[in-house]
Design a protein around this motif. Structure first.
Motif, short mmCIF file in Angstrom:
data_model
loop_
_atom_site.label_atom_id
_atom_site.label_comp_id
_atom_site.label_asym_id
_atom_site.label_seq_id
_atom_site.Cartn_x
_atom_site.Cartn_y
_atom_site.Cartn_z
N PHE A 1 11.50 6.06 -2.34
CA PHE A 1 10.51 5.43 -1.17
C PHE A 1 10.80 6.12 -0.24
O PHE A 1 12.03 6.09 0.44
CB PHE A 1 10.50 3.92 -1.46
CG PHE A 1 10.13 3.34 -2.74
CD1 PHE A 1 8.56 3.19 -2.86
CD2 PHE A 1 11.03 2.95 -3.67
CE1 PHE A 1 8.35 2.42 -4.30
CE2 PHE A 1 10.65 2.27 -4.63
CZ PHE A 1 9.42 2.01 -4.84
N ARG A 2 9.70 5.99 0.63
CA ARG A 2 9.76 6.49 2.14
C ARG A 2 8.98 5.64 2.84
O ARG A 2 8.00 4.93 2.19
CB ARG A 2 9.42 8.00 2.35
CG ARG A 2 10.52 9.16 1.66
CD ARG A 2 11.80 8.97 2.61
NE ARG A 2 12.69 10.00 2.07
CZ ARG A 2 13.52 10.12 0.81
NH1 ARG A 2 13.42 8.85 0.19
NH2 ARG A 2 14.25 11.21 0.67
N TRP B 1 2.47 2.72 5.99
CA TRP B 1 2.37 3.03 4.72
C TRP B 1 3.76 3.43 3.88
O TRP B 1 4.50 4.00 4.39
CB TRP B 1 1.24 3.92 4.19
CG TRP B 1 0.04 3.38 4.21
CD1 TRP B 1 -0.63 2.43 5.04
CD2 TRP B 1 -1.01 3.50 3.05
NE1 TRP B 1 -1.68 2.03 4.57
CE2 TRP B 1 -1.99 2.68 3.49
CE3 TRP B 1 -1.12 4.24 1.87
CZ2 TRP B 1 -3.40 2.71 2.58
CZ3 TRP B 1 -2.40 4.18 1.29
CH2 TRP B 1 -3.20 3.37 1.48
N LYS B 2 3.73 2.92 2.62
CA LYS B 2 4.91 3.24 2.08
C LYS B 2 4.73 4.53 1.07
O LYS B 2 3.44 4.86 0.50
CB LYS B 2 5.47 2.04 0.96
CG LYS B 2 5.39 0.86 1.53
CD LYS B 2 6.38 1.10 2.79
CE LYS B 2 6.69 -0.28 3.50
NZ LYS B 2 5.66 -0.84 4.26
N LEU B 3 5.56 5.54 0.88
CA LEU B 3 5.36 6.72 0.10
C LEU B 3 6.53 6.93 -0.94
O LEU B 3 7.45 6.00 -1.02
CB LEU B 3 5.75 7.86 1.36
CG LEU B 3 5.16 7.79 2.46
CD1 LEU B 3 5.52 8.76 3.67
CD2 LEU B 3 3.65 7.74 2.42
N TYR B 4 6.04 7.67 -1.81
CA TYR B 4 6.93 7.41 -3.11
C TYR B 4 6.57 9.10 -3.71
O TYR B 4 5.69 9.55 -3.76
CB TYR B 4 6.31 6.52 -4.20
CG TYR B 4 7.07 6.56 -5.40
CD1 TYR B 4 8.22 5.90 -5.54
CD2 TYR B 4 6.79 7.34 -6.62
CE1 TYR B 4 9.24 5.76 -6.70
CE2 TYR B 4 7.59 7.17 -7.80
CZ TYR B 4 8.73 6.46 -7.77
OH TYR B 4 9.76 6.37 -8.88
N TRP B 5 7.88 9.71 -4.17
CA TRP B 5 8.00 10.90 -4.62
C TRP B 5 8.45 10.68 -6.15
O TRP B 5 9.50 9.89 -6.24
CB TRP B 5 8.72 11.80 -3.96
CG TRP B 5 10.22 11.60 -3.85
CD1 TRP B 5 10.57 10.90 -2.79
CD2 TRP B 5 11.08 12.00 -4.63
NE1 TRP B 5 12.19 10.75 -2.99
CE2 TRP B 5 12.48 11.41 -4.22
CE3 TRP B 5 11.37 12.58 -5.77
CZ2 TRP B 5 13.61 11.54 -4.82
CZ3 TRP B 5 12.33 12.63 -6.46
CH2 TRP B 5 13.70 12.25 -5.89
N SER B 6 8.18 11.50 -6.93
CA SER B 6 8.26 11.16 -8.39
C SER B 6 8.76 12.52 -9.01
O SER B 6 8.58 13.66 -8.86
CB SER B 6 6.84 10.96 -9.23
OG SER B 6 7.22 11.05 -10.61
N ASP C 1 0.76 -1.22 -0.04
CA ASP C 1 0.13 -0.02 0.04
C ASP C 1 1.02 1.06 -0.06
O ASP C 1 1.76 1.44 0.68
CB ASP C 1 -0.98 -0.02 1.25
CG ASP C 1 -1.97 -1.04 1.16
OD1 ASP C 1 -2.49 -1.54 0.05
OD2 ASP C 1 -2.31 -1.55 2.41
N ALA C 2 0.57 2.03 -0.80
CA ALA C 2 1.47 3.44 -0.93
C ALA C 2 0.53 4.75 -1.44
O ALA C 2 -0.22 4.75 -2.03
CB ALA C 2 2.40 2.98 -2.22
#
Length: 364
Positions: A246-247, A264-269, A17-18
C-alpha cells in the motif's frame, strides 16, 4: 482490470477508498515517487498488531530500519553461509527419518523459522523454537485480516500473538545486553548482538562433489547456483510471497488520465505483471529460462518490491532458499502426493493441503 482498466482502477480495500495500480508502468510510478507524491501506508490492522507506544520506540524503530540493510549486504551475509549449511543439514536429519516417508510443507516452513532463530538471536533449542513459532504464524495471518476485534478472529489472535512475541523479544534483548556487558556474548555471534553492540552502524551435484566430507558450503559455492536461482525466481513469479503493498497519496495528482485525490490509498500488485503475457509469454508455464541473461524487463518482476522500499532481506532470502535447495536436491528424489494441489493465499501463498511429498534418498 478486465472490467475497468489494465492500468489503474478504483475500488475499496480494507474499508478505504483506493486506486489499484497495475502493470510495470504503475510499479515504476509508485516506486519512483516515494515521499514525493506517495508515502507508505498500511491498514489499521497493522498499526494495532504493531503499535508504537511512544516517541522513543518510534525513534528506535527508525534507527533499526536504517541499520537493517547493512546486515543484508553480500559482504555481511558471507559469514552466514556455513551457519545456514550446518542448520539445514541438522534440519533435514531431524525432519526426515527414513526411506519412503511423506513430509509436508511444514518441513520448509519450520526450517525458515529455525534458521531465523539461529542467525538473528542464536536460539537453536527445538522446544524453544516450537514455543515461538506458533505466535509468529498467528501474527502473519492477522496482519492483513479484516480488523474485527472479537474472540476467535484472526485479528484478535494476531494482536494476542504480537503481545506475546513482543514480551519474549524484549526479554531476549535485555538479557543479551547484560551478556554483552559481562562478556558472555560476542558482538559478532548473531544479528541481534551486532545491532546492540554496533548500534550506529545439475549444478547442485557438481558443487556437492567439489566439497570434502563434512565441508560446509561457502559464499563462492552459492554464487555458482545460477540455474537454481532461476528456478526459485520462477516460483516467486508464479506465487509471489508479497502480493503487493500500500501507499497513500500525499497530494492530488494525475496518473494515466485519472485524477488521484490526496489521502486516497494506493495499491500495487505483483500478480498484475507476473502473470501478464505481454511480459511473460505463456504466463502459467513454469520456465526458469525466463531469468537467463538480463532477465525480465524492469518493474515487471517485483516479488521483493522495488526502489527505496525494496525488501532489505532479499539477499538473505536468496541464500536461505539456495542452501535449502542444495540439500534437498543432493540428498533426495521426491514425488508429490497430490499432483494438482492448489495454492491458497491467506495472506501469504501456501499449498492448500500442506504440500505432502514422498521422499526417497538418492542411494535407494
Amino acid at each position: 482490470m478486465a472490467k475497468f482498466s489494465p492500468q489503474v482502477f478504483k475500488t475499496s480495500l480494507m474499508l478505504e477508498d483506493a486506486a489499484v495500480f497495475c502493470g510495470s508502468a504503475g510499479n515504476k510510478f509508485l516506486f519512483s515517487n516515494e515521499n514525493k507524491l506517495v508515502q507508505a501506508w498500511w491498514p489499521s490492522s497493522v498499526d494495532k498488531i504493531f503499535p508504537f507506544f511512544n516517541q522513543k520506540s518510534m525513534i528506535e524503530a527508525i534507527k533499526m530500519k536504517k541499520m537493517l540493510p547493512n546486515f543484508f549486504k553480500p559482504e555481511a551475509l558471507r559469514r552466514y553461509v556455513p551457519i545456514m549449511d550446518m542448520v539445514t543439514q541438522k534440519h533435514f536429519e531431524n525432519g526426515w527419518e527414513g526411506k519412503d516417508q511423506i513430509v509436508t510443507y511444514e518441513l520448509t516452513k519450520n526450517f525458515t523459522f529455525w534458521l531465523a532463530c539461529k542467525i538473528f538471536v542464536s536460539i537453536d533449542e527445538p522446544e524453544r523454537m516450537k514455543y515461538l513459532s506458533g505466535p509468529f504464524e498467528s501474527i502473519g495471518l492477522g496482519i492483513l485480516s479484516i480488523p474485527i476485534d472479537l474472540p476467535g478472529t484472526p485479528f484478535r489472535r494476531g494482536i494476542n500473538a504480537a503481545n506475546f512475541v513482543r514480551k519474549e523479544l524484549v526479554a531476549i534483548v535485555k538479557q543479551r545486553k547484560i551478556d554483552l556487558t559481562e562478556g558472555k556474548a560476542s558482538a559478532t555471534q548473531d544479528i541481534l548482538s551486532h545491532m546492540l553492540y554496533f548500534s550506529d552502524e545439475d549444478e547442485q551435484m557438481e558443487i556437492a562433489k567439489s566439497k570434502a566430507s563434512g565441508e560446509l558450503l561457502k559464499w563462492e559455492d552459492v554464487s555458482k547456483m545460477k540455474y537454481s536461482w532461476n528456478v526459485a525466481c520462477e516460483v516467486l513469479r508464479l506465487a509471489p510471497p508479497l502480493q503487493g503493498a500500500f501507499r497513500e497519496a500525499l497530494t492530488d495528482f494525475m496518473y494515466n488520465g485519472y485524477s488521484i485525490p490526496k489521502g486516497w490509498k494506493l495499491y500495487w500488485s505483483a500478480n498484475s505483471t507476473h502473470k501478464n503475457p505481454e511480459f511473460f509469454p505463456e504466463p502459467q508455464k513454469f520456465d526458469p529460462s525466463r531469468f537467463d541473461g538480463k532477465g525480465p524487463a524492469p518493474y515487471t518482476f517485483v516479488p521483493f518490491g522495488g526502489r527505496p522500499r525494496m525488501c532489505p532481506g532479499k539477499e538473505y532470502a536468496r541464500l536461505e532458499i539456495l542452501v535449502f535447495m542444495h540439500h534437498l536436491v543432493t540428498k533426495f528424489k521426491w514425488e508429490k502426493v497430490i499432483p494438482d494441489e492448489q495454492i491458497i493465499v491467506n495472506p501469504m501463498p501456501s499449498p492448500a493441503n500442506g504440500l505432502p511429498i514422498r521422499l526417497y534418498p538418492h542411494n535407494v
